[in-house]
Design a protein around this motif. Sequence first.
Motif, PDB file in Angstrom:
ATOM      1  N   GLU A 238       0.836  -1.239  -0.024  1.00  0.00           N
ATOM      2  CA  GLU A 238      -0.147   0.145  -0.091  1.00  0.00           C
ATOM      3  C   GLU A 238       1.004   1.179   0.013  1.00  0.00           C
ATOM      4  OE1 GLU A 238      -2.601  -0.387   2.950  1.00  0.00           O
ATOM      5  OE2 GLU A 238      -4.079  -1.778   2.454  1.00  0.00           O
ATOM      6  N   ALA A 239       1.825   1.325   0.948  1.00  0.00           N
ATOM      7  CA  ALA A 239       3.519   2.275   0.410  1.00  0.00           C
ATOM      8  C   ALA A 239       3.367   2.895  -0.627  1.00  0.00           C
ATOM      9  CB  ALA A 239       4.205   2.154   1.453  1.00  0.00           C
ATOM     10  N   TYR A 240       3.666   1.959  -1.792  1.00  0.00           N
ATOM     11  CA  TYR A 240       3.909   2.452  -3.276  1.00  0.00           C
ATOM     12  C   TYR A 240       2.520   2.704  -4.057  1.00  0.00           C
ATOM     13  CZ  TYR A 240       8.299  -0.105  -3.052  1.00  0.00           C
ATOM     14  OH  TYR A 240       9.506  -0.730  -2.991  1.00  0.00           O
ATOM     15  N   CYS A 241       1.626   3.005  -3.303  1.00  0.00           N
ATOM     16  CA  CYS A 241       0.605   3.137  -3.712  1.00  0.00           C
ATOM     17  C   CYS A 241      -0.088   4.903  -3.544  1.00  0.00           C
ATOM     18  CB  CYS A 241      -1.171   2.397  -3.269  1.00  0.00           C
ATOM     19  SG  CYS A 241      -1.389   0.566  -4.208  1.00  0.00           S
ATOM     20  N   GLN A 242       0.803   4.477  -2.114  1.00  0.00           N
ATOM     21  CA  GLN A 242       0.430   6.225  -1.663  1.00  0.00           C
ATOM     22  C   GLN A 242       1.270   6.999  -2.086  1.00  0.00           C
ATOM     23  OE1 GLN A 242       0.755   5.590   2.571  1.00  0.00           O
ATOM     24  NE2 GLN A 242      -0.765   4.280   2.570  1.00  0.00           N
ATOM     25  N   LEU A 243       3.237   6.717  -3.199  1.00  0.00           N
ATOM     26  CA  LEU A 243       3.493   7.666  -3.611  1.00  0.00           C
ATOM     27  C   LEU A 243       3.204   9.019  -3.861  1.00  0.00           C
ATOM     28  CD1 LEU A 243       6.008   5.391  -4.415  1.00  0.00           C
ATOM     29  CD2 LEU A 243       6.430   6.695  -2.381  1.00  0.00           C
ATOM     30  N   PRO A 244       1.597   8.676  -4.741  1.00  0.00           N
ATOM     31  CA  PRO A 244       1.532  10.283  -5.601  1.00  0.00           C
ATOM     32  C   PRO A 244       1.105  10.816  -4.969  1.00  0.00           C
ATOM     33  CG  PRO A 244       0.859   7.861  -7.088  1.00  0.00           C
ATOM     34  CD  PRO A 244       1.568   7.459  -5.860  1.00  0.00           C
ATOM     35  N   TYR A 245       0.039  10.773  -3.730  1.00  0.00           N
ATOM     36  CA  TYR A 245      -0.786  11.645  -2.778  1.00  0.00           C
ATOM     37  C   TYR A 245       0.962  12.128  -1.809  1.00  0.00           C
ATOM     38  CZ  TYR A 245      -1.778  11.902   1.992  1.00  0.00           C
ATOM     39  OH  TYR A 245      -2.139  12.750   3.458  1.00  0.00           O
ATOM     40  N   PHE A 246       1.556  10.765  -1.750  1.00  0.00           N
ATOM     41  CA  PHE A 246       2.714  11.056  -0.879  1.00  0.00           C
ATOM     42  C   PHE A 246       3.758  12.478  -1.319  1.00  0.00           C
ATOM     43  CE2 PHE A 246       6.708  10.548   1.181  1.00  0.00           C
ATOM     44  CZ  PHE A 246       6.626  10.495   2.215  1.00  0.00           C
ATOM     45  N   CYS A 247       4.246  11.745  -2.808  1.00  0.00           N
ATOM     46  CA  CYS A 247       4.676  13.205  -3.702  1.00  0.00           C
ATOM     47  C   CYS A 247       4.301  14.603  -3.123  1.00  0.00           C
ATOM     48  CB  CYS A 247       4.654  13.435  -4.563  1.00  0.00           C
ATOM     49  SG  CYS A 247       6.503  12.144  -4.347  1.00  0.00           S
ATOM     50  N   GLU A 248       2.809  15.067  -3.565  1.00  0.00           N
ATOM     51  CA  GLU A 248       2.199  15.990  -3.007  1.00  0.00           C
ATOM     52  C   GLU A 248       2.820  16.510  -2.273  1.00  0.00           C
ATOM     53  OE1 GLU A 248      -1.980  15.648  -4.917  1.00  0.00           O
ATOM     54  OE2 GLU A 248      -1.688  15.239  -6.727  1.00  0.00           O
ATOM     55  N   LYS A 249       1.581  14.771  -1.013  1.00  0.00           N
ATOM     56  CA  LYS A 249       2.355  16.355   0.487  1.00  0.00           C
ATOM     57  C   LYS A 249       3.052  17.401   0.753  1.00  0.00           C
ATOM     58  CE  LYS A 249      -1.671  16.097   0.896  1.00  0.00           C
ATOM     59  NZ  LYS A 249      -2.754  17.014   1.926  1.00  0.00           N
ATOM     60  N   ILE A 250       4.751  16.421   0.300  1.00  0.00           N
ATOM     61  CA  ILE A 250       5.698  17.061   0.120  1.00  0.00           C
ATOM     62  C   ILE A 250       5.930  18.457  -0.142  1.00  0.00           C
ATOM     63  CG2 ILE A 250       8.087  16.907  -0.359  1.00  0.00           C
ATOM     64  CD1 ILE A 250       8.155  13.849  -0.219  1.00  0.00           C
ATOM     65  N   ILE A 251       5.838  18.037  -1.335  1.00  0.00           N
ATOM     66  CA  ILE A 251       5.606  19.515  -2.066  1.00  0.00           C
ATOM     67  C   ILE A 251       4.341  20.467  -1.047  1.00  0.00           C
ATOM     68  CG2 ILE A 251       5.215  20.448  -4.476  1.00  0.00           C
ATOM     69  CD1 ILE A 251       6.210  18.564  -6.071  1.00  0.00           C
ATOM     70  N   GLU A 252       3.233  20.437  -1.006  1.00  0.00           N
ATOM     71  CA  GLU A 252       2.274  21.254  -0.664  1.00  0.00           C
ATOM     72  C   GLU A 252       3.042  21.137   0.966  1.00  0.00           C
ATOM     73  OE1 GLU A 252      -2.070  20.205   1.593  1.00  0.00           O
ATOM     74  OE2 GLU A 252      -1.598  19.850  -0.485  1.00  0.00           O
ATOM     75  N   THR A 253       3.480  20.799   1.915  1.00  0.00           N
ATOM     76  CA  THR A 253       4.140  21.381   2.999  1.00  0.00           C
ATOM     77  C   THR A 253       4.769  21.728   2.921  1.00  0.00           C
ATOM     78  OG1 THR A 253       5.049  18.857   3.692  1.00  0.00           O
ATOM     79  CG2 THR A 253       2.484  19.596   4.178  1.00  0.00           C
ATOM     80  N   ASN A 254       5.561  21.827   2.159  1.00  0.00           N
ATOM     81  CA  ASN A 254       7.219  21.959   2.104  1.00  0.00           C
ATOM     82  C   ASN A 254       7.276  23.245   0.844  1.00  0.00           C
ATOM     83  OD1 ASN A 254       9.229  20.734   4.059  1.00  0.00           O
ATOM     84  ND2 ASN A 254       8.048  19.597   4.281  1.00  0.00           N
ATOM     85  N   PRO A 255       7.218  23.415   0.294  1.00  0.00           N
ATOM     86  CA  PRO A 255       6.921  24.576  -0.558  1.00  0.00           C
ATOM     87  C   PRO A 255       8.521  24.847  -1.575  1.00  0.00           C
ATOM     88  CG  PRO A 255       5.293  25.812   0.641  1.00  0.00           C
ATOM     89  CD  PRO A 255       6.574  24.848   1.646  1.00  0.00           C
ATOM     90  N   GLY A 256       8.533  24.378  -2.502  1.00  0.00           N
ATOM     91  CA  GLY A 256       9.811  24.682  -3.152  1.00  0.00           C
ATOM     92  C   GLY A 256      10.320  22.994  -3.112  1.00  0.00           C
ATOM     93  N   SER A 257      10.398  22.356  -2.306  1.00  0.00           N
ATOM     94  CA  SER A 257      11.209  21.049  -2.382  1.00  0.00           C
ATOM     95  C   SER A 257      10.731  20.344  -3.886  1.00  0.00           C
ATOM     96  CB  SER A 257      10.173  20.147  -0.952  1.00  0.00           C
ATOM     97  OG  SER A 257      10.321  20.698   0.043  1.00  0.00           O
ATOM     98  N   ILE A 258      11.331  19.274  -4.307  1.00  0.00           N
ATOM     99  CA  ILE A 258      11.303  18.720  -4.920  1.00  0.00           C
ATOM    100  C   ILE A 258      10.959  17.388  -4.887  1.00  0.00           C
ATOM    101  CG2 ILE A 258      12.024  17.398  -7.418  1.00  0.00           C
ATOM    102  CD1 ILE A 258      13.981  19.922  -7.810  1.00  0.00           C
ATOM    103  N   ALA A 259       9.516  16.560  -5.000  1.00  0.00           N
ATOM    104  CA  ALA A 259       9.464  15.364  -4.738  1.00  0.00           C
ATOM    105  C   ALA A 259       9.037  14.431  -5.989  1.00  0.00           C
ATOM    106  CB  ALA A 259       8.344  14.831  -3.745  1.00  0.00           C
ATOM    107  N   THR A 260       9.371  13.676  -7.355  1.00  0.00           N
ATOM    108  CA  THR A 260       9.377  13.058  -8.088  1.00  0.00           C
ATOM    109  C   THR A 260       9.671  11.695  -8.008  1.00  0.00           C
ATOM    110  OG1 THR A 260       9.080  13.337 -10.125  1.00  0.00           O
ATOM    111  CG2 THR A 260      11.197  13.757  -9.004  1.00  0.00           C
ATOM    112  N   PHE A 261       8.340  11.003  -9.194  1.00  0.00           N
ATOM    113  CA  PHE A 261       8.736   9.396  -8.717  1.00  0.00           C
ATOM    114  C   PHE A 261       8.538   8.805 -10.213  1.00  0.00           C
ATOM    115  CE2 PHE A 261       4.537  10.103  -8.564  1.00  0.00           C
ATOM    116  CZ  PHE A 261       3.765   8.634  -8.906  1.00  0.00           C
ATOM    117  N   SER A 262       8.418   7.867 -10.818  1.00  0.00           N
ATOM    118  CA  SER A 262       9.045   6.776 -11.919  1.00  0.00           C
ATOM    119  C   SER A 262       8.108   5.663 -11.688  1.00  0.00           C
ATOM    120  CB  SER A 262       9.444   7.373 -13.569  1.00  0.00           C
ATOM    121  OG  SER A 262      11.030   7.110 -12.733  1.00  0.00           O
TER     122      SER A 262
END
Length: 775
Positions: free
Chosen positions: A319-343
């Motif tokens: 499930e943690a892998y399923c959460q990656l899109p949400y997790f990346c969005e939250k990193i950028i949302e809570t820490n503006p200017g950060s980079i969180a990307t996956f492929s």
Amino acid sequence: MASKRIITICQSGGGFTTNPEDGSLHYTGGEAYALDLDENTELEDFKHELSETFQCNVDGITLKYFLPGNKKTLISISKDKDLKRMVNFFKDSDQVEVFIIAEDEVVARNVSNLPVSRSSRTTVSEAGVPPGGTDDLCGPHDLVFMEEPVDQSSLDICHSGNDEKHRRAATQWENTITGVDQRFSSFSEFREALHKYSIAHGFSYKYKKNDSHRVTVKCKVEGCPWRVYASKLATTQLICIKKMNDKHTCEGTTVKAGYRATKGWVGNIIKEKLKVSPHYKPKDIATDIKREYGIQLNYSQAWRAKEIAREQLQGSFKEAYCQLPYFCEKIIETNPGSIATFSTKEDSTFHRMFVAFHASLSGFKACRPLIFLDCTLLYSKYQGTLLGATAADGNDGVFPVAFAVVDEETDENWHWFLSELKSAVSTSRQITFVADLQKGISDSLRDVFGEDCYHAYCLRYLAEKLNRDLQGQFSHEARRLMVQDLSAAAFAPKLDAFERCAENIKAISPEAYNWVIQSGPKNWANALFGGARYNHMTSNFGQLFYNWVSEADELPITQMIDVLRGKMMELIYTRRVESSQWTTRLCPLMEEKLQNETSKAQSLQVLFLQGNTFQVTGESVDIVDIDHLDCSCKGWQLLGLPCCHAIAVLETVGRSPYDYCSTYFLAESYHATYAESINPIPNVEKPVKSELDVTGVTVTPPPTKRPPGRPKMKPVDSLDVMKRQLQCSKCKGLGHNKKTCNRLNGIKENEAIEKEATETPLLMSLPSEEPVGST
């Protein structure tokens, strides 16, 4: 020609007994049905037919059989090839016996003399109760945990008077089942309560019906009327006991019957303790379960139970892998200017993820343009590798810049990571990278950062490679001296010193000398290196960061990254608070170095030459050019701090050495490094499901999985055998300092070296870097 069909006598519900004379196994009791199969039969189809025949869950079926002429070892059928082999083994026979062991069977048996084959990983079902009752069944040492398939963990235990002390911990479960109208929030809660109830009351049970709508359970003993029926309460999601007969007619239930401890049950037991003690060891789990419940676990079973408990506490790895899109969005949302990307790959499996927090990217601008590249293996369920980029702050403390989690360490993944890193750090400064010469790092650095990029080879890696390449050709002592000379050549600030060290290697072996010359000294020798690495010679400078990784690398991917985020957040806050109390102009470590050089300068003589060029005389004669921040000793250029010769000149002409220190060492720059904060990310462990669904992106785990069984020990870092050897500042000999130098007393230095060589590991001459804040 049609393939031959074999009659399969399928048996379930009985048990194995052991012939005391020859140790052979015999199956008695239960039900038997005849099915046919051939070499083209698929295992999955065969299991489904068995499931319908015996009314059991197909996922919980384990199949066993005996080889022709061998009744002592049970062979498992776990894949299609196993089934085909069995048919081939019995091609000259008309029939074969197959034993079905269902996961939900709860059994009791005497297995003290039962042979176990480790290669076949045998699980044995219930043995019949021998004549004469339970006195023959149970003894003080009849508790045995049998070898089992990877996906099934079960234990059967017999109770006797000697086991009563172990059952005290289970008395708290005597009322987990109270009777008709008792309600549960789910079937899993009901099953767990039933399991505990059976342990507390000491009886075995089996499921007659067990699905998503109803559960019917009866006592395992044939003819005993104890049973319970539970189903969903109408118009609700609650589970309610509708019928229950709580009376046993089986003789001496508390003594006679046994129970099994599934990995899920043990996981529930240890869950709370694991929450308090995350490093609860499997051997300690086994000890505690044995002491409190009288159940013997082996290491693998305890380890699997810990995995179940950890997943219940931390969530599913999948499930943690399923959460990656949400997790990346939250990193950028809570820490503006950060980079969180996956492929992901074409099949939606995880490929790689890059993370760089804004606070790190902002802080790096105030650090030296020096980045250490390293990687470490991950030991979670789906493994992978973490690639890291760390920097050195003004006080030589580890400063994490960015990191990535990739499915494996490859040239392609390194190239991708460096491309992401270049976009993240976007600076006009020329960066020096300290990294191993392997896995395509060198080529990727040139491709991504251009030909002008400086790549400083890790000295630790070079020393290990030299030792490895020379092994078998030279004695331990010869290799030790060559590694020692390689280290001295790397640290030598001047070309003539470098050449002397190289000649020392050549005197031992011309081949080793050629190896050194062809290894690219311009990328690792101070005397030839064109970039600025401030005398940092190894890529393991960021060990503090990788220690954090090792503490969290068994967590699901999102939680591991959040643990690293938390560590970085704490580090930034702590160093910001500590540095606010500083009163020096430089960072404390650099202030101390400058003061040490200042004390050495007091005994030096300065002679004016011309312009702003001076001659400084002491143990040697050096030329200082203060306009170009240059000293012939090369110490000023290497460290970024005025050497003792430069300080002597500056004090002579009435200038402050502080004005000639690198700005990266100023306390002001240190404050700028830790000025920004990293913010928490909410709901990492249990994100809101509605938010997860919004992304519309599917990520599944990578195909690589941790192998079953006991995890392999993590490799010991070679740092332990590569500490810098003590060197005398007077005679330049090894193994002592100037206070204990024997040269003045006429003792030959080589004798002292030879003596120490017998007690010193081969690579002890290579210095290790102990950055501030690494503990």
